[in-house]
Design an enzyme around this catalytic site. Structure first.
Site, mmCIF file in Angstrom:
data_model
loop_
_atom_site.group_PDB
_atom_site.id
_atom_site.type_symbol
_atom_site.label_atom_id
_atom_site.label_comp_id
_atom_site.label_asym_id
_atom_site.label_seq_id
_atom_site.Cartn_x
_atom_site.Cartn_y
_atom_site.Cartn_z
ATOM 1 N N GLY A 10 0.815 -1.203 0.000
ATOM 2 C CA GLY A 10 0.000 0.000 0.000
ATOM 3 C C GLY A 10 0.852 1.257 0.000
ATOM 4 O O GLY A 10 2.080 1.210 -0.034
ATOM 5 N N PHE A 11 0.191 2.388 0.042
ATOM 6 C CA PHE A 11 0.856 3.683 0.011
ATOM 7 C C PHE A 11 1.854 3.835 1.162
ATOM 8 O O PHE A 11 3.060 3.998 0.946
ATOM 9 C CB PHE A 11 -0.221 4.777 0.041
ATOM 10 C CG PHE A 11 0.227 6.116 0.535
ATOM 11 C CD1 PHE A 11 1.314 6.760 -0.036
ATOM 12 C CD2 PHE A 11 -0.448 6.747 1.570
ATOM 13 C CE1 PHE A 11 1.725 8.005 0.427
ATOM 14 C CE2 PHE A 11 -0.055 7.989 2.031
ATOM 15 C CZ PHE A 11 1.042 8.618 1.460
ATOM 16 N N ILE A 12 1.390 3.735 2.397
ATOM 17 C CA ILE A 12 2.282 3.887 3.543
ATOM 18 C C ILE A 12 3.205 2.680 3.664
ATOM 19 O O ILE A 12 4.410 2.814 3.920
ATOM 20 C CB ILE A 12 1.483 4.087 4.839
ATOM 21 C CG1 ILE A 12 0.621 5.352 4.754
ATOM 22 C CG2 ILE A 12 2.416 4.170 6.047
ATOM 23 C CD1 ILE A 12 -0.303 5.559 5.951
ATOM 24 N N ASP A 31 0.308 -9.061 1.471
ATOM 25 C CA ASP A 31 -0.671 -8.115 0.933
ATOM 26 C C ASP A 31 -1.498 -8.822 -0.132
ATOM 27 O O ASP A 31 -0.933 -9.491 -1.008
ATOM 28 C CB ASP A 31 0.052 -6.907 0.322
ATOM 29 C CG ASP A 31 -0.855 -5.699 0.136
ATOM 30 O OD1 ASP A 31 -1.954 -5.859 -0.436
ATOM 31 O OD2 ASP A 31 -0.458 -4.592 0.560
ATOM 32 N N GLY A 36 -3.709 -2.231 -2.175
ATOM 33 C CA GLY A 36 -2.296 -1.990 -2.455
ATOM 34 C C GLY A 36 -2.017 -2.234 -3.928
ATOM 35 O O GLY A 36 -2.838 -2.796 -4.659
ATOM 36 N N LEU A 76 -0.238 -2.953 8.939
ATOM 37 C CA LEU A 76 -0.827 -1.823 8.227
ATOM 38 C C LEU A 76 -2.029 -2.227 7.380
ATOM 39 O O LEU A 76 -2.743 -1.357 6.871
ATOM 40 C CB LEU A 76 0.221 -1.158 7.328
ATOM 41 C CG LEU A 76 1.140 -0.124 7.967
ATOM 42 C CD1 LEU A 76 1.999 -0.724 9.069
ATOM 43 C CD2 LEU A 76 2.045 0.515 6.909
ATOM 44 N N ALA A 117 -1.224 0.028 12.992
ATOM 45 C CA ALA A 117 -1.562 1.313 12.380
ATOM 46 C C ALA A 117 -3.047 1.571 12.571
ATOM 47 O O ALA A 117 -3.892 0.954 11.931
ATOM 48 C CB ALA A 117 -1.201 1.306 10.894
ATOM 49 N N TYR A 149 -16.042 2.276 10.216
ATOM 50 C CA TYR A 149 -14.584 2.195 10.219
ATOM 51 C C TYR A 149 -14.021 2.667 11.551
ATOM 52 O O TYR A 149 -13.126 2.050 12.121
ATOM 53 C CB TYR A 149 -14.027 3.036 9.071
ATOM 54 C CG TYR A 149 -12.518 3.050 8.978
ATOM 55 C CD1 TYR A 149 -11.827 1.927 8.519
ATOM 56 C CD2 TYR A 149 -11.791 4.178 9.330
ATOM 57 C CE1 TYR A 149 -10.444 1.944 8.425
ATOM 58 C CE2 TYR A 149 -10.404 4.196 9.233
ATOM 59 C CZ TYR A 149 -9.743 3.082 8.780
ATOM 60 O OH TYR A 149 -8.374 3.095 8.701
#
Length: 326
Positions: A10-12, A31, A36, A76, A117, A149
């Site tokens: 993913g991004f982070i 993942d 992602g 994450l 996270a 969420y």
């Protein structure tokens, strides 16, 4: 160290992998590529200390083996973005909590430290700004999907801290506030890459609501500094820690800054929330973290300002093919 990074494509997560490998660590990414992207970590596949496994962390047999062989876990993997939360509420609840429960179960079995996270969404619509980690939370009704969420991430934290309380499993919950930067996409509702992509294309920047709602945007490189620091800090174990910038920018101001920095001719348009997300959406006016705890623990402060962040996102998107833009 050998780290297991769930959601590492993913991004982070991909930026975290870059940092860990640069530090000389070994990285295994788990993942399922649901949100992602392989492109985020494609440049790492030839690295001798990197391994990608495309599978969900719900696969407990696989997860057990991966946790057994690692030294610590960055967890994450989660649902990404407001758009996905609103469109797929069942997936939101199940994917967030069930995966975290599996990760913590295996970590407890093999006594592996976990950095979870979490999200500033946990604070809900609290008006007690700036948000302190031990402050009260304020959630909306269950009829509003927006809060699914928030509640699921709060339950993640409850479970992680329960493991700490019962068995002293080393865990730290990092509540992230609007992490932005290169590789982030706007398809799930992320505002900054959406604005920059529109500005580069000369298209209107769509501001949801009246634009006076504010957020604190933190560069992903600064956030990675914080996550790695917390993982390496024994005093952080058993704590919830805010990670983000405390410099507020309204969404209307953000749109204006993007147009200016990108040197775009795009206009700024305002649209009602219901037109974007349908009925049942609530937004928060302010989202500002108190950073006292993370400063005390690891001496961390964000270093990059909003102009630098926008410029980095612009430069990143300008190098991408048009078809792959947010």
């Amino acid at each position: 160290m050998h780290y297991l990074v769930t959601g590492g494509a993913g991004f982070i997560g991909s930026h975290l992998c870059d940092r860990l490998l640069a530090n000389g660590d070994q990285v295994t990414v788990l993942d399922d590529l649901s949100t992602g992207r392989y492109e985020n970590i494609a440049g790492l596949e030839d690295h001798p200390h990197f391994r990608l496994i495309v599978e969900t962390a719900r696969n407990e047999q696989l997860l057990e083996g991966l946790v057994r062989e690692c030294d610590a876990i960055f967890h994450l993997a989660s649902v990404v973005g407001v758009r996905l939360v609103m469109d797929r509420p069942v997936q939101t609840i199940e994917a967030v909590f069930e995966v975290t429960a599996s990760v913590l179960k295996m970590a407890s079995t093999f006594r592996r430290k976990v950095l979870l996270a979490s999200s500033s969404e946990v604070y809900g619509k609290s008006k007690d700004v700036p948000f302190h980690e031990d402050g009260d939370r304020l959630e909306g009704p269950t009829s509003k999907h927006r809060w699914a969420y928030s509640c699921a991430k709060a339950l993640d934290e409850f479970l992680a801290l329960a493991h700490w309380k019962e068995s002293r499993l080393p865990v730290v919950c990092a509540r992230l506030f609007n992490t932005v930067g290169p590789r982030q996409r706007g398809r799930y509702g992320m505002v900054l890459p959406r604005f920059v992509a529109a500005a580069l294309a000369g298209e209107p920047l769509l501001v949801h609501g009246d634009g006076n709602q504010s957020r604190c945007f933190c560069h992903v490189a600064d956030v990675i500094d914080g996550l790695v620091g917390l993982m390496n800090c024994a005093e952080a174990n058993g704590n919830v820690v805010n990670v983000g910038s405390n410099r507020e920018t309204t969404i209307g101001e953000l749109a204006q800054l993007v147009v200016s920095i990108v040197e775009s001719s795009s206009e700024i348009k305002y649209v009602k929330y219901d037109e974007v997300y349908g009925e049942g959406f609530e937004d928060m006016r302010r989202r500002v973290p108190d950073l006292g705890r993370i400063e005390r623990l690891i001496g961390w402060k964000p270093r990059r300002d909003i102009n630098t962040i926008i410029s980095d996102v612009r430069d990143s998107l300008q190098t991408q093919p048009r078809s792959s833009m947010p």
